[in-house]
Write an enzyme that holds these catalytic residues in place. Structure first.
Site, mmCIF file in Angstrom:
data_model
loop_
_atom_site.group_PDB
_atom_site.id
_atom_site.type_symbol
_atom_site.label_atom_id
_atom_site.label_comp_id
_atom_site.label_asym_id
_atom_site.label_seq_id
_atom_site.Cartn_x
_atom_site.Cartn_y
_atom_site.Cartn_z
ATOM 1 C CD GLU A 47 -2.287 1.234 2.936
ATOM 2 O OE1 GLU A 47 -3.347 1.858 3.090
ATOM 3 O OE2 GLU A 47 -1.723 0.609 3.861
ATOM 4 C CG ASN A 107 -4.917 3.901 0.338
ATOM 5 O OD1 ASN A 107 -4.214 3.316 -0.481
ATOM 6 N ND2 ASN A 107 -4.685 3.841 1.644
ATOM 7 C CE LYS A 124 -7.200 1.113 3.866
ATOM 8 N NZ LYS A 124 -5.933 1.576 4.497
ATOM 9 C CD GLU A 143 -5.617 4.746 5.674
ATOM 10 O OE1 GLU A 143 -6.144 4.453 4.585
ATOM 11 O OE2 GLU A 143 -5.148 3.902 6.469
ATOM 12 C CB CYS A 169 -4.088 -1.493 4.626
ATOM 13 S SG CYS A 169 -3.323 -1.301 6.262
ATOM 14 C CG ASN A 194 2.049 1.537 4.456
ATOM 15 O OD1 ASN A 194 2.808 2.487 4.339
ATOM 16 N ND2 ASN A 194 1.841 0.690 3.466
#
Length: 311
Positions: A47, A107, A124, A143, A169, A194
């Site tokens: 990621e 993302n 994501k 995020e 993730c 991550n």
């Protein structure tokens, strides 16, 4: 005809704020060369592979934020990676921060075939963290401040001889992620992550428990949908912020077949026989025979918990 894909999980060590895209791509190219020497068909990177994990930093200047985003793919910095992959005839998957032409920020991960063409894109869905500065946290995880939830769902693609899907993730912690792809016959799910070594809201949850939860979700998702899962870390301490390693490959029985705990750039490799997914899909997880969707409505119609009435 064999349906074995030899997969390389290309783990990346820390990427610091001062590191350029070009320097990171050079490291990715080095891992790609290692994968070629190991006869890999597909290489999976983490990621946000091109930059530090910038959501740990609180920023108010949108220009500063947007400096971490890619406006096109490939671009000048990443084109050498696409060109080398096409030359070596190796597929790729990697994550990055995407800024769309109409101003949306995601993302994102992409899937690139052996000819260097982007054949799949995933954004994501399950964004963790928060959107405003939180002084109670040991570190920030913003995020929700910098990204919008993905708008593409959980698609799969017929490519490289199989049915492939992606997630990113935190998505790996949600069973819906795997099941939606499982209902499309997915045979291989690739993802990057991550993951901090310590929970920002629970200091006692350190690397050992983080690794336990990491493996648990991947192994359960693989087994319950009879699919291969490849999960690849960005690890080590980025500007003093440590992340777990633990890149691994899980087979359709939920067994780990390759793993690394190295805290630096590394490559794990496994032969993933896509036909090994068939038995589970035709027996215990034969969805058409055993699923009872008349009882599952709550899953898609409700977000928060609604307990039964008291008394």
């Amino acid at each position: 005809m064999s349906r074995i894909l030899r997969i390389g999980g290309a783990q990346l060590g820390p990427i610091h704020k001062a590191d350029s895209r070009q320097a990171v791509v050079r490291r990715m190219l080095d891992l790609l060369e290692r994968a070629k020497a190991d006869n890999c068909d597909l290489v999976v990177y983490p990621e946000l592979a091109l930059t530090t994990f910038f959501p740990r930093w609180y920023m108010t200047d949108q220009a500063e934020v947007d400096a971490w985003f890619e406006r096109e793919m490939p671009n000048a910095a990443t084109r050498p990676l696409f060109e080398k992959a096409a030359q070596l005839r190796i597929g790729l998957s990697f994550g990055y921060a995407e800024l769309t032409p109409d101003g949306h920020r995601f993302n994102t991960s992409i899937l690139v075939d052996r000819e260097g063409r982007i054949v799949g894109k995933y954004r994501k869905v399950h964004l963790p963290g928060h959107s405003e500065y939180d002084p109670k946290r040991a570190f920030q995880h913003l995020e929700k401040r910098y990204f919008e939830p993905g708008d593409l769902g959980f698609p799969v693609w017929r490519t490289m001889g199989g049915i492939l899907g992606m997630c990113i993730c935190n998505d790996r912690r949600w069973p819906e992620t795997y099941r939606v792809m499982g209902l499309q016959g997915v045979e291989l799910i690739v993802l990057g992550y991550n993951t901090p070594s310590v929970n920002a809201q629970k200091a006692a949850e350190g690397p050992q428990q983080r690794q336990f939860h990491h493996r648990l979700t991947l192994q359960a998702g693989a087994y319950q949908n009879s699919t291969w899962v490849v999960a690849v870390a960005k690890c080590g301490a980025e500007d003093g912020h440590p992340m777990i390693a633990g890149s691994l490959i899980v087979n359709p029985d939920g067994e780990i077949v390759a793993e690394t705990m190295a805290e630096a750039d590394d490559l794990i490799v496994a032969d993933c026989d896509l036909d090994a997914t068939v038995f589970g899909k035709e027996t215990i997880f034969d969805f058409k025979s055993h699923r009872r969707i008349e009882h599952y409505g709550r899953i898609a119609s409700q977000t928060g918990v609604v307990p039964p009435p008291e008394g």
